[in-house]
Motif scaffolding. Structure first.
Motif, PDB file in Angstrom:
ATOM      1  N   LEU A  70     -33.651  74.864-108.708  1.00 28.49           N
ATOM      2  CA  LEU A  70     -35.091  75.116-108.764  1.00 28.49           C
ATOM      3  C   LEU A  70     -35.338  76.274-109.719  1.00 28.49           C
ATOM      4  O   LEU A  70     -34.887  77.394-109.488  1.00 28.49           O
TER       5      LEU A  70
ATOM      6  N   ASP B  34     -28.739  70.167-103.525  1.00 28.54           N
ATOM      7  CA  ASP B  34     -27.989  69.757-104.715  1.00 28.54           C
ATOM      8  C   ASP B  34     -28.802  69.895-105.996  1.00 28.54           C
ATOM      9  O   ASP B  34     -28.398  69.438-107.055  1.00 28.54           O
ATOM     10  N   ARG B  35     -29.948  70.545-105.915  1.00 31.09           N
ATOM     11  CA  ARG B  35     -30.810  70.747-107.077  1.00 31.09           C
ATOM     12  C   ARG B  35     -30.841  72.201-107.497  1.00 31.09           C
ATOM     13  O   ARG B  35     -30.541  73.092-106.720  1.00 31.09           O
TER      14      ARG B  35
ATOM     15  N   SER C 254     -40.145  67.815-113.735  1.00 30.10           N
ATOM     16  CA  SER C 254     -38.811  67.350-114.118  1.00 30.10           C
ATOM     17  C   SER C 254     -38.811  66.933-115.576  1.00 30.10           C
ATOM     18  O   SER C 254     -39.676  66.162-115.998  1.00 30.10           O
TER      19      SER C 254
ATOM     20  N   CYS D  84     -35.840  62.668-108.147  1.00 27.79           N
ATOM     21  CA  CYS D  84     -34.565  62.102-108.602  1.00 27.79           C
ATOM     22  C   CYS D  84     -33.790  63.045-109.505  1.00 27.79           C
ATOM     23  O   CYS D  84     -32.623  62.832-109.754  1.00 27.79           O
ATOM     24  N   SER D  85     -34.419  64.054-110.023  1.00 31.42           N
ATOM     25  CA  SER D  85     -33.763  64.972-110.944  1.00 31.42           C
ATOM     26  C   SER D  85     -33.055  66.079-110.177  1.00 31.42           C
ATOM     27  O   SER D  85     -33.529  66.528-109.135  1.00 31.42           O
ATOM     28  N   GLU D  86     -31.947  66.556-110.727  1.00 31.32           N
ATOM     29  CA  GLU D  86     -31.204  67.644-110.106  1.00 31.32           C
ATOM     30  C   GLU D  86     -31.626  69.005-110.638  1.00 31.32           C
ATOM     31  O   GLU D  86     -31.082  70.023-110.237  1.00 31.32           O
ATOM     32  N   MET D  87     -32.608  69.021-111.564  1.00 29.55           N
ATOM     33  CA  MET D  87     -33.145  70.280-112.063  1.00 29.55           C
ATOM     34  C   MET D  87     -34.661  70.154-112.128  1.00 29.55           C
ATOM     35  O   MET D  87     -35.192  69.290-112.820  1.00 29.55           O
ATOM     36  N   ILE D  88     -35.348  71.000-111.371  1.00 28.20           N
ATOM     37  CA  ILE D  88     -36.804  70.947-111.318  1.00 28.20           C
ATOM     38  C   ILE D  88     -37.376  72.340-111.532  1.00 28.20           C
ATOM     39  O   ILE D  88     -36.685  73.342-111.349  1.00 28.20           O
TER      40      ILE D  88
ATOM     41  N   THR E 207     -39.967  62.572-109.486  1.00 29.16           N
ATOM     42  CA  THR E 207     -39.456  63.908-109.749  1.00 29.16           C
ATOM     43  C   THR E 207     -38.373  64.286-108.757  1.00 29.16           C
ATOM     44  O   THR E 207     -37.577  65.169-109.027  1.00 29.16           O
TER      45      THR E 207
ATOM     46  N   ARG F 118     -27.793  72.836-116.372  1.00 25.49           N
ATOM     47  CA  ARG F 118     -28.065  73.635-115.170  1.00 25.49           C
ATOM     48  C   ARG F 118     -27.330  74.969-115.233  1.00 25.49           C
ATOM     49  O   ARG F 118     -27.867  75.990-114.793  1.00 25.49           O
TER      50      ARG F 118
ATOM     51  N   ASP G 261     -30.725  67.135-116.711  1.00 25.48           N
ATOM     52  CA  ASP G 261     -30.249  67.843-115.520  1.00 25.48           C
ATOM     53  C   ASP G 261     -28.724  67.866-115.434  1.00 25.48           C
ATOM     54  O   ASP G 261     -28.154  67.972-114.366  1.00 25.48           O
TER      55      ASP G 261
END
Length: 161
Positions: A129, A126-127, A90, A6-10, A4, A112, A107
């Motif tokens: 949340l 860089d994510r 994710s 590794c994703s840029e959107m969580i 999880t 986003r 993501d």
């Protein structure tokens, strides 16, 4: 790939509820991507996933699948609980065709941007949340999850015989 982190959107809340979860027997099995090995087993109304990388590290995840149009989307989260960490969710889109499994995190910058405008979300490094309630994140995924602009790079795995 399937961690999880590794994703840029969580999201703090699940994208898929128990009642919305579906099964697809084509996902279960042993999948290979270079030196990485993925073992996917059915676990209740979801999946247990073990990822073994070339350094012999083992990552355990759990997932629930949501059907969005013709798309199949997994809600990935760590299987092991840690009292010092919050388990993030994710979304991962999967395509299963014979002995090939393609997958990509949902993501993209396009997705986003929509999440930032439509959900309670904030940048974390860089994510992005997402902090919206579960009903809102599921509704969001149902609205945008099957759009080809929603995912990033597609990785391809092969079923091990």
């Amino acid at each position: 790939l399937m961690c999880t982190g590794c994703s840029e959107m969580i999201s703090l809340h699940p994208f898929v509820t128990d009642g919305e979860a579906v099964q697809d027997a084509r996902l279960t099995g042993v999948w290979v991507d270079g030196d990485d090995l993925y073992i996917v087993r059915q676990d209740g109304n979801g999946y247990a996933i073990s990822h073994l990388d070339k350094s012999s590290a083992v990552y355990r995840l759990k997932a629930k699948m949501l059907k969005v149009g013709d798309a199949r989307i997994l809600d990935l989260t760590p299987a092991e609980e840690d009292t010092f960490q919050v388990a993030a969710h994710s979304p991962l889109r999967v395509w299963m065709e014979g002995a090939t499994l393609r997958m990509a995190f949902l993501d993209s910058q396009w997705l986003r941007d929509h999440a930032s405008a439509e959900l309670a979300a904030q940048p974390e490094g860089d994510r992005l949340l997402i902090m919206s309630p579960q009903e809102d994140v599921t509704r969001f995924l149902l609205a945008y999850g099957d759009d080809d602009r929603a995912h990033g790079k597609i990785n391809e795995l092969t079923r091990q015989q």
